[in-house]
Design a protein around this motif. Structure first.
Motif, PDB file in Angstrom:
ATOM      1  N   TRP A 100      33.480  38.706  46.733  1.00  0.00           N
ATOM      2  CA  TRP A 100      34.513  38.622  45.705  1.00  0.00           C
ATOM      3  C   TRP A 100      33.930  38.611  44.295  1.00  0.00           C
ATOM      4  O   TRP A 100      34.613  38.950  43.337  1.00  0.00           O
ATOM      5  CB  TRP A 100      35.334  37.344  45.905  1.00  0.00           C
ATOM      6  N   GLN A 101      32.704  38.218  44.167  1.00  0.00           N
ATOM      7  CA  GLN A 101      32.117  38.057  42.843  1.00  0.00           C
ATOM      8  C   GLN A 101      32.084  39.385  42.091  1.00  0.00           C
ATOM      9  O   GLN A 101      31.660  40.403  42.616  1.00  0.00           O
ATOM     10  CB  GLN A 101      30.708  37.476  42.966  1.00  0.00           C
ATOM     11  N   GLY A 102      32.550  39.345  40.847  1.00  0.00           N
ATOM     12  CA  GLY A 102      32.560  40.540  40.009  1.00  0.00           C
ATOM     13  C   GLY A 102      33.813  41.387  40.133  1.00  0.00           C
ATOM     14  O   GLY A 102      33.993  42.345  39.366  1.00  0.00           O
ATOM     15  N   ARG A 103      34.692  41.067  41.071  1.00  0.00           N
ATOM     16  CA  ARG A 103      35.947  41.831  41.196  1.00  0.00           C
ATOM     17  C   ARG A 103      36.893  41.446  40.061  1.00  0.00           C
ATOM     18  O   ARG A 103      36.786  40.368  39.480  1.00  0.00           O
ATOM     19  CB  ARG A 103      36.622  41.555  42.545  1.00  0.00           C
ATOM     20  N   LYS A 104      37.838  42.306  39.792  1.00  0.00           N
ATOM     21  CA  LYS A 104      38.797  42.081  38.716  1.00  0.00           C
ATOM     22  C   LYS A 104      40.164  41.732  39.292  1.00  0.00           C
ATOM     23  O   LYS A 104      40.525  42.152  40.393  1.00  0.00           O
ATOM     24  CB  LYS A 104      38.922  43.323  37.837  1.00  0.00           C
ATOM     25  N   VAL A 105      40.926  40.973  38.512  1.00  0.00           N
ATOM     26  CA  VAL A 105      42.250  40.531  38.963  1.00  0.00           C
ATOM     27  C   VAL A 105      43.357  41.441  38.450  1.00  0.00           C
ATOM     28  O   VAL A 105      44.198  41.910  39.217  1.00  0.00           O
ATOM     29  CB  VAL A 105      42.522  39.085  38.501  1.00  0.00           C
ATOM     30  N   TYR A 106      43.360  41.729  37.150  1.00  0.00           N
ATOM     31  CA  TYR A 106      44.522  42.351  36.517  1.00  0.00           C
ATOM     32  C   TYR A 106      44.303  43.819  36.156  1.00  0.00           C
ATOM     33  O   TYR A 106      43.218  44.218  35.709  1.00  0.00           O
ATOM     34  CB  TYR A 106      44.892  41.582  35.243  1.00  0.00           C
ATOM     35  N   GLY A 107      45.375  44.592  36.345  1.00  0.00           N
ATOM     36  CA  GLY A 107      45.368  45.981  35.943  1.00  0.00           C
ATOM     37  C   GLY A 107      45.672  46.118  34.457  1.00  0.00           C
ATOM     38  O   GLY A 107      45.864  45.121  33.751  1.00  0.00           O
TER      39      GLY A 107
END
Length: 266
Positions: free
Chosen positions: A194-201
């Protein structure tokens, strides 16, 4: 004719059994009351340990005693209570005495949650968040999350970098998912992805999701995380949980405020 033994009567037997049951009930109740402070402390230490882990403040394989957990938490983390509707801090509530689950179950301090795929039934008016500090400045934000998987409510934490968009870590500490399948939400290897993934578009919508199969590295697939093999419903439950708690119904207003404040001070 043999003399009648009063101890053999039904009344005596029932009375004796009732006395034994009463004594046992008193002893069990006394033990429960006496042990409750210790149980509450152990539950708090376990929860704070998970906060430290998702914050990256516990090394792999490191075992911390209760006193060390509390000391490390005090040194590095600040707990704050947030009013969910406005996203503002609620300074009237002491974070050390605030229990979010209790608040969510009390009609006086919660409301019916809007329809959601995570199956969250009630939403507390206030929630507990954690600020990880480094050199006195905000380094990470840790948010409590919960949502339904295949068999159970899954409780965990997600850590975001100070931009309130990049995932720093995730952990689940309580659930009833199938061991070896959905129970792999506790697997450190999967959590590390999960590290480095983004949440918002670009439109501010929650795009982070657990997909079916494997996801490319974070730079190539910023919104996708590996699915759990053989646990499609649990994987979907994790996605639903994040969509709810990181969205407008829950922590969205708080994170929006945080982004503006950090943007103004960075």
């Amino acid at each position: 004719m043999p003399e009648h033994d009063p101890k053999s009567t039904v009344v005596y037997v029932v009375g004796f059994a009732a006395t034994v049951c009463l004594v046992c009930a008193v002893l069990v109740a006394g033990a429960a009351v006496g042990l409750k402070p210790m149980q509450d402390r152990n539950a708090r230490v376990d929860r704070l340990t998970r906060v430290l882990e998702v914050a990256g403040l516990v090394n792999d394989g490191e075992q911390l005693g209760p006193d060390e957990v509390l000391a490390r938490f005090e040194q590095n983390i600040e707990a704050r209570v947030v009013e969910l509707e406005s996203g503002a801090y609620n300074e009237d509530i002491d974070p050390s005495n605030f229990v979010q689950r209790r608040a969510a179950s009390d009609p006086a301090t919660s409301k019916k949650a809007p329809a959601n795929a995570a199956k969250v039934m009630r939403l507390p008016d206030n929630a507990l968040v954690y600020h990880v500090k480094r050199d006195g400045a905000l380094d990470k934000i840790i948010l409590p999350i919960q949502g339904y998987g295949l068999w159970s409510v899954m409780y965990g934490f997600i850590a975001l970098e100070r931009d309130a968009d990049t995932v720093a870590g995730i952990t689940f500490y309580e659930h009833g998912e199938t061991p070896g399948l959905g129970g792999e939400i506790e697997n450190r290897g999967w959590q590390a992805k999960w590290q480095g993934r983004k949440v918002y578009g670009s439109k501010g919508d929650v795009r982070l999701e657990v997909i079916k199969g494997s996801a490319p590295p974070a730079p190539d697939a910023p919104y996708r995380v590996d699915g759990l093999s053989g646990a499609t419903i649990t994987s979907r439950g994790v996605t639903n949980t994040l969509e709810f708690w990181l969205g407008e119904a829950a922590f969205g207003p708080y994170l929006d405020r945080l982004k503006k404040r950090e943007g103004a001070t960075s």
